[in-house]
Design a protein around this motif. Structure first.
Motif, PDB file in Angstrom:
ATOM      1  N   THR A 112       8.629   0.210 -13.109  1.00 25.42           N
ATOM      2  CA  THR A 112       7.231   0.486 -13.407  1.00 25.42           C
ATOM      3  C   THR A 112       6.802   1.769 -12.696  1.00 25.42           C
ATOM      4  N   SER A 113       5.713   2.343 -13.173  1.00 32.89           N
ATOM      5  CA  SER A 113       5.135   3.526 -12.529  1.00 32.89           C
ATOM      6  C   SER A 113       3.638   3.557 -12.810  1.00 32.89           C
ATOM      7  N   GLN A 114       2.929   4.362 -12.061  1.00 32.19           N
ATOM      8  CA  GLN A 114       1.499   4.561 -12.276  1.00 32.19           C
ATOM      9  C   GLN A 114       1.139   5.987 -11.877  1.00 32.19           C
ATOM     10  N   THR A 115       0.108   6.538 -12.509  1.00 34.65           N
ATOM     11  CA  THR A 115      -0.359   7.878 -12.180  1.00 34.65           C
ATOM     12  C   THR A 115      -1.776   7.775 -11.651  1.00 34.65           C
ATOM     13  N   THR A 116      -2.025   8.467 -10.529  1.00 40.91           N
ATOM     14  CA  THR A 116      -3.347   8.469  -9.906  1.00 40.91           C
ATOM     15  C   THR A 116      -3.791   9.911  -9.659  1.00 40.91           C
ATOM     16  N   SER A 117      -5.080  10.083  -9.501  1.00 44.71           N
ATOM     17  CA  SER A 117      -5.603  11.416  -9.162  1.00 44.71           C
ATOM     18  C   SER A 117      -5.704  11.599  -7.651  1.00 44.71           C
ATOM     19  N   LYS A 118      -5.546  10.538  -6.903  1.00 41.92           N
ATOM     20  CA  LYS A 118      -5.651  10.573  -5.436  1.00 41.92           C
ATOM     21  C   LYS A 118      -4.292  10.272  -4.807  1.00 41.92           C
ATOM     22  N   PRO A 119      -4.072  10.778  -3.569  1.00 42.24           N
ATOM     23  CA  PRO A 119      -2.790  10.538  -2.898  1.00 42.24           C
ATOM     24  C   PRO A 119      -2.705   9.187  -2.195  1.00 42.24           C
ATOM     25  N   GLY A 120      -3.735   8.381  -2.313  1.00 46.03           N
ATOM     26  CA  GLY A 120      -3.742   7.115  -1.590  1.00 46.03           C
ATOM     27  C   GLY A 120      -4.034   7.342  -0.122  1.00 46.03           C
ATOM     28  N   ARG A 121      -4.366   6.256   0.572  1.00 46.10           N
ATOM     29  CA  ARG A 121      -4.619   6.315   2.018  1.00 46.10           C
ATOM     30  C   ARG A 121      -4.001   5.092   2.663  1.00 46.10           C
ATOM     31  N   PRO A 122      -3.654   5.197   3.949  1.00 46.92           N
ATOM     32  CA  PRO A 122      -3.073   4.041   4.643  1.00 46.92           C
ATOM     33  C   PRO A 122      -4.085   2.912   4.812  1.00 46.92           C
ATOM     34  N   THR A 177       2.395  10.744  -9.616  1.00 44.03           N
ATOM     35  CA  THR A 177       3.053   9.714 -10.416  1.00 44.03           C
ATOM     36  C   THR A 177       3.961   8.922  -9.486  1.00 44.03           C
ATOM     37  N   TRP A 178       3.630   7.652  -9.322  1.00 41.29           N
ATOM     38  CA  TRP A 178       4.329   6.743  -8.409  1.00 41.29           C
ATOM     39  C   TRP A 178       5.378   5.973  -9.195  1.00 41.29           C
ATOM     40  N   HIS A 179       6.639   6.111  -8.814  1.00 42.56           N
ATOM     41  CA  HIS A 179       7.743   5.381  -9.433  1.00 42.56           C
ATOM     42  C   HIS A 179       8.135   4.280  -8.445  1.00 42.56           C
ATOM     43  N   HIS A 180       7.854   3.038  -8.805  1.00 44.30           N
ATOM     44  CA  HIS A 180       7.975   1.916  -7.868  1.00 44.30           C
ATOM     45  C   HIS A 180       9.398   1.442  -7.629  1.00 44.30           C
ATOM     46  N   GLY A 181      10.347   1.870  -8.443  1.00 51.19           N
ATOM     47  CA  GLY A 181      11.733   1.452  -8.259  1.00 51.19           C
ATOM     48  C   GLY A 181      12.080   0.154  -8.964  1.00 51.19           C
ATOM     49  N   ASP A 182      11.094  -0.475  -9.581  1.00 52.32           N
ATOM     50  CA  ASP A 182      11.334  -1.732 -10.309  1.00 52.32           C
ATOM     51  C   ASP A 182      11.146  -1.543 -11.812  1.00 52.32           C
ATOM     52  N   ILE A 242       0.848  -1.197   0.000  1.00 53.11           N
ATOM     53  CA  ILE A 242       0.000   0.000   0.000  1.00 53.11           C
ATOM     54  C   ILE A 242       0.883   1.246   0.000  1.00 53.11           C
ATOM     55  N   LEU A 243       0.576   2.177  -0.910  1.00 55.40           N
ATOM     56  CA  LEU A 243       1.310   3.432  -1.034  1.00 55.40           C
ATOM     57  C   LEU A 243       0.378   4.603  -0.755  1.00 55.40           C
ATOM     58  N   SER A 244       0.906   5.618  -0.069  1.00 54.10           N
ATOM     59  CA  SER A 244       0.124   6.827   0.173  1.00 54.10           C
ATOM     60  C   SER A 244       1.066   8.004   0.403  1.00 54.10           C
ATOM     61  N   THR A 245       0.510   9.194   0.351  1.00 55.37           N
ATOM     62  CA  THR A 245       1.249  10.422   0.613  1.00 55.37           C
ATOM     63  C   THR A 245       0.260  11.510   0.977  1.00 55.37           C
ATOM     64  N   SER A 246       0.751  12.695   1.249  1.00 52.95           N
ATOM     65  CA  SER A 246      -0.131  13.843   1.468  1.00 52.95           C
ATOM     66  C   SER A 246       0.531  15.060   0.848  1.00 52.95           C
ATOM     67  N   ALA A 247      -0.253  15.868   0.175  1.00 49.40           N
ATOM     68  CA  ALA A 247       0.254  17.081  -0.472  1.00 49.40           C
ATOM     69  C   ALA A 247      -0.729  18.212  -0.203  1.00 49.40           C
ATOM     70  N   ALA A 248      -0.362  19.092   0.714  1.00 49.63           N
ATOM     71  CA  ALA A 248      -1.221  20.223   1.063  1.00 49.63           C
ATOM     72  C   ALA A 248      -1.185  21.273  -0.044  1.00 49.63           C
ATOM     73  N   PRO A 249      -2.288  21.990  -0.247  1.00 47.40           N
ATOM     74  CA  PRO A 249      -2.269  23.091  -1.222  1.00 47.40           C
ATOM     75  C   PRO A 249      -1.227  24.140  -0.807  1.00 47.40           C
ATOM     76  N   ILE A 250      -0.700  24.839  -1.793  1.00 46.27           N
ATOM     77  CA  ILE A 250       0.342  25.839  -1.559  1.00 46.27           C
ATOM     78  C   ILE A 250      -0.184  27.205  -1.971  1.00 46.27           C
ATOM     79  N   GLU A 251       0.011  28.194  -1.104  1.00 44.05           N
ATOM     80  CA  GLU A 251      -0.284  29.580  -1.440  1.00 44.05           C
ATOM     81  C   GLU A 251       0.940  30.399  -1.093  1.00 44.05           C
ATOM     82  N   THR A 252       1.460  31.138  -2.075  1.00 41.09           N
ATOM     83  CA  THR A 252       2.659  31.942  -1.853  1.00 41.09           C
ATOM     84  C   THR A 252       2.663  33.103  -2.835  1.00 41.09           C
TER      85      THR A 252
END
Length: 184
Positions: A112-122, A105-110, A76-86
């Motif tokens: 392969t890669s995949q692109t998702t519209s969501k950051p994933g969840r634990p 865009t997830w680069h698996h290190g093997d 399972i892969l996930s991340t978080s990316a808060a909006p940025i205002e500057t």
């Protein structure tokens, strides 16, 4: 010199109808682009280059199980990316920036890669998963593709045509192979 309240009229013979013919000495041409005192607005390309120079936030990959996984097991892969205002400065003018994650865009290190519209969840969610096919060590990462909106000096909001990518740092992961063991 012409009084300041007069407006420019393109025909030099009629700059001031009440003046003597040809009256060209009272004509005041409009300021040209790039002339001192009349800064030109930044282009979207210049805004894009400044945002790329300043940089957008990169994020880490969260992996479950952490540190090691098994061959043919859903990792399972996930991340978080808060909006940025500057605010950045382009051509001496403040430019407000709003950036939000558009895709990941997830680069698996093997290889392969995949692109998702969501950051994933634990766990227990399985929004973004990957199965490794052979044992070893990999460095995986996630790149965030930010959609950027901007406005110059308090004007109306505009959107950059293409997202700006912020590459993420590598996360090390060991892939093991489970072997069945019979015992008595």
């Amino acid at each position: 010199p012409a009084p300041e309240e007069e407006e420019y009229v393109p025909d030099p013979f009629y700059c001031r109808p009440q003046g003597a013919f040809p009256n060209t000495d009272y004509c005041v041409p409009p300021p040209e682009e790039g002339e001192p005192g009349s800064p030109r607005p930044a282009t979207p390309g210049e805004v894009r280059e400044e945002v790329k120079r300043v940089g957008l936030a990169s994020v880490n990959v969260q992996v479950q199980p952490a540190g090691a996984t098994l061959v043919n097991f859903e990792t399972i892969l996930s991340t978080s990316a808060a909006p940025i205002e500057t605010t950045v400065t382009v051509l001496g003018t403040p430019v407000e920036i709003k950036a939000a994650a558009a895709s990941f865009t997830w680069h698996h290190g093997d290889g392969t890669s995949q692109t998702t519209s969501k950051p994933g969840r634990p766990y227990p969610a399985k929004d973004v998963v990957h199965q490794y096919r052979k044992p070893g060590h990999v460095n995986l990462r996630v790149d965030v593709n930010y959609q950027v909106d901007f406005r110059i000096a308090g004007g109306s909001w505009q959107q950059l045509a293409d997202p700006i990518t912020a590459p993420g740092p590598a996360t090390s992961l060991r892939i093991r192979e489970a072997r069945p063991v019979l015992s008595r």
